[in-house]
Design a protein around this motif. Sequence first.
Motif, PDB file in Angstrom:
ATOM      1  N   ASN A  34      16.448 -36.660 -55.831  1.00 35.52           N
ATOM      2  CA  ASN A  34      15.352 -35.697 -55.995  1.00 35.52           C
ATOM      3  C   ASN A  34      15.034 -35.593 -57.484  1.00 35.52           C
ATOM      4  N   PRO A  35      13.794 -35.881 -57.896  1.00 33.79           N
ATOM      5  CA  PRO A  35      13.463 -35.810 -59.323  1.00 33.79           C
ATOM      6  C   PRO A  35      13.657 -34.428 -59.939  1.00 33.79           C
ATOM      7  N   ALA A  36      13.736 -33.396 -59.104  1.00 38.78           N
ATOM      8  CA  ALA A  36      13.926 -32.037 -59.624  1.00 38.78           C
ATOM      9  C   ALA A  36      15.402 -31.659 -59.747  1.00 38.78           C
ATOM     10  N   ARG A  38      18.437 -31.625 -61.680  1.00 36.84           N
ATOM     11  CA  ARG A  38      18.712 -31.850 -63.101  1.00 36.84           C
ATOM     12  C   ARG A  38      20.210 -31.864 -63.427  1.00 36.84           C
ATOM     13  N   SER A  39      21.075 -31.760 -62.408  1.00 35.90           N
ATOM     14  CA  SER A  39      22.502 -31.599 -62.686  1.00 35.90           C
ATOM     15  C   SER A  39      23.318 -32.873 -62.495  1.00 35.90           C
ATOM     16  N   HIS A  40      22.648 -34.001 -62.135  1.00 36.87           N
ATOM     17  CA  HIS A  40      23.412 -35.236 -61.953  1.00 36.87           C
ATOM     18  C   HIS A  40      22.522 -36.458 -62.198  1.00 36.87           C
ATOM     19  N   ARG A  41      23.203 -37.598 -62.275  1.00 38.07           N
ATOM     20  CA  ARG A  41      22.536 -38.843 -62.644  1.00 38.07           C
ATOM     21  C   ARG A  41      21.470 -39.269 -61.632  1.00 38.07           C
ATOM     22  N   TYR A  42      21.723 -38.999 -60.330  1.00 39.21           N
ATOM     23  CA  TYR A  42      20.742 -39.405 -59.321  1.00 39.21           C
ATOM     24  C   TYR A  42      19.380 -38.745 -59.577  1.00 39.21           C
ATOM     25  N   GLY A  43      19.426 -37.463 -59.892  1.00 37.23           N
ATOM     26  CA  GLY A  43      18.191 -36.749 -60.193  1.00 37.23           C
ATOM     27  C   GLY A  43      17.546 -37.233 -61.477  1.00 37.23           C
ATOM     28  N   TRP A  44      18.365 -37.485 -62.505  1.00 37.55           N
ATOM     29  CA  TRP A  44      17.818 -37.955 -63.781  1.00 37.55           C
ATOM     30  C   TRP A  44      17.110 -39.291 -63.611  1.00 37.55           C
ATOM     31  N   ILE A 234      -1.130 -24.973 -53.656  1.00 38.21           N
ATOM     32  CA  ILE A 234       0.156 -25.068 -52.964  1.00 38.21           C
ATOM     33  C   ILE A 234       1.208 -24.406 -53.839  1.00 38.21           C
ATOM     34  N   HIS A 235       1.921 -23.430 -53.283  1.00 37.47           N
ATOM     35  CA  HIS A 235       2.904 -22.666 -54.045  1.00 37.47           C
ATOM     36  C   HIS A 235       4.306 -22.886 -53.485  1.00 37.47           C
ATOM     37  N   GLY A 236       5.297 -22.804 -54.373  1.00 35.88           N
ATOM     38  CA  GLY A 236       6.669 -22.931 -53.896  1.00 35.88           C
ATOM     39  C   GLY A 236       7.561 -23.702 -54.835  1.00 35.88           C
ATOM     40  N   GLY A 237       7.756 -23.182 -56.036  1.00 32.54           N
ATOM     41  CA  GLY A 237       8.665 -23.838 -56.965  1.00 32.54           C
ATOM     42  C   GLY A 237       8.058 -24.140 -58.316  1.00 32.54           C
ATOM     43  N   GLY A 238       6.737 -24.122 -58.399  1.00 33.61           N
ATOM     44  CA  GLY A 238       6.081 -24.287 -59.693  1.00 33.61           C
ATOM     45  C   GLY A 238       6.135 -25.683 -60.270  1.00 33.61           C
ATOM     46  N   HIS A 239       6.285 -26.714 -59.417  1.00 37.11           N
ATOM     47  CA  HIS A 239       6.294 -28.086 -59.913  1.00 37.11           C
ATOM     48  C   HIS A 239       4.938 -28.448 -60.522  1.00 37.11           C
ATOM     49  N   GLU A 240       4.913 -29.567 -61.237  1.00 37.92           N
ATOM     50  CA  GLU A 240       3.683 -30.093 -61.853  1.00 37.92           C
ATOM     51  C   GLU A 240       2.993 -29.030 -62.708  1.00 37.92           C
ATOM     52  N   ARG A 241       3.806 -28.426 -63.577  1.00 34.72           N
ATOM     53  CA  ARG A 241       3.324 -27.404 -64.516  1.00 34.72           C
ATOM     54  C   ARG A 241       2.576 -26.273 -63.802  1.00 34.72           C
ATOM     55  N   GLY A 246       6.146 -28.718 -54.793  1.00 34.78           N
ATOM     56  CA  GLY A 246       6.634 -29.615 -53.751  1.00 34.78           C
ATOM     57  C   GLY A 246       7.511 -30.705 -54.333  1.00 34.78           C
ATOM     58  N   THR A 247       8.544 -31.108 -53.570  1.00 32.77           N
ATOM     59  CA  THR A 247       9.430 -32.180 -54.003  1.00 32.77           C
ATOM     60  C   THR A 247       8.644 -33.473 -54.158  1.00 32.77           C
ATOM     61  N   LEU A 248       8.806 -34.116 -55.285  1.00 29.88           N
ATOM     62  CA  LEU A 248       8.076 -35.349 -55.553  1.00 29.88           C
ATOM     63  C   LEU A 248       8.691 -36.521 -54.781  1.00 29.88           C
ATOM     64  N   ALA A 249       7.833 -37.339 -54.192  1.00 32.85           N
ATOM     65  CA  ALA A 249       8.260 -38.499 -53.402  1.00 32.85           C
ATOM     66  C   ALA A 249       8.452 -39.687 -54.342  1.00 32.85           C
ATOM     67  N   THR A 250       9.683 -39.882 -54.788  1.00 31.10           N
ATOM     68  CA  THR A 250       9.965 -40.908 -55.795  1.00 31.10           C
ATOM     69  C   THR A 250       9.431 -42.269 -55.389  1.00 31.10           C
ATOM     70  N   HIS A 251       9.711 -42.682 -54.137  1.00 26.41           N
ATOM     71  CA  HIS A 251       9.312 -44.028 -53.721  1.00 26.41           C
ATOM     72  C   HIS A 251       7.807 -44.210 -53.726  1.00 26.41           C
TER      73      HIS A 251
END
Length: 386
Positions: A34-36, A38-44, A234-241, A246-251
């Motif tokens: 998950n790109p959000a 921030r606590s481990h390498r997978y996210g980074w 769309i509200h729920g976490g304040g992503h994209e400034r 919403g959780t970003l779809a990395t793929h």
Amino acid sequence: MKAHYFDYAASTPADPRVAQAMAACLTLDGNFGNPASRSHRYGWQAEQAVENARRQLADLLKADPREIVWTSGATESNNLALKGVVEALRDAGETGPLHIITSAIEHKAVLDPCKWLAQHQGVEVTYLTPDADGLITPQQVADALRPETCLVSLMAVNNELGTLTDVAAIGALLSKHRAVFHVDAAQAIGKIPVDVKAWQVDLLSVSAHKFYGPKGIGALFVKREPQVKLAAQIHGGGHERGMRSGTLATHQLVGLGEAARLVAEEGAADEARIRGLRDQLWAGLQALGDVYLNGHATQRTANHLNVSFGGVDGEILLASLAKVAVSSGSACNSATVAPSFVLKAIGRSDALAHAGIRFSLGRFTTSDEVEAVIAEVARVVAMLRG
């Protein structure tokens, strides 16, 4: 038998290089995090991949990566742009009348939000009428501008005709007005150079599956200097400034980024080759007689060819072309039997509007396919004309 695919304006197949990049982001041994996080390498690693894609798209658009807001596609981008501008003005305390300028031949993803804003926000909307060649002119925009005009929304490339709007001239015109300039560029990217600075646009919508990327992902360019104010939809976490939660779809984003990179590197060569194939197709269809080009002869993309066939029933024609994947207009309107509202807007009769076919070519179209399609259309048209 597999049908010849001539509906690239509806959707492009993902380039194999795009699909390969996406596949590497799906499984446990890939970049699936998950790109959000921030606590481990997978996210980074996932965040790094997302930000690389942001830069790839920004580079293609001649934008700053911080001006790219991820969305699910051009429909969401258009809604965020149109509703977001109006609601931000209302939130800022603007209580007076608001006015939007658009055209009668926009995609439904612009026309429907305009209708909603008129019904629910009391916004007045002016719908510019195209000329017989399907063009909207800067002078029409200038004539429609008012002090209360808050937004002008026009597509760079018409999805049915492929006609080009002179967005740079309109951008220059609007640089002296308070109105925000939004451009739906879904059909433009991968077909013509897109430069948000040269065009002087404030907002620009992108859809990955129109330029050999995946479906379900897109972006909205949001100008930073001066910053365009948008109310999130769309509200729920304040992503994209704060503009799109919403959780970003990395793929999907990696696929969009790779598709943008390929357009930057190969788009000019693609355009020249496709233009030759389009002209080859038009020459073959024109030879059938009683065939009419819809839209401007030269002020259009290399990919589009919209023609009407005289002397045939449009619905029967489309149904009879089972060996050729084409459309009678926008894919979003393919369920309706009404004639194309775009062809009606440029003055075509009901009969010719019903008999209008959009052929759209792309990166994987071949000359042999073009010849096969000409032969098949000739066979069907001759049969229907008796």
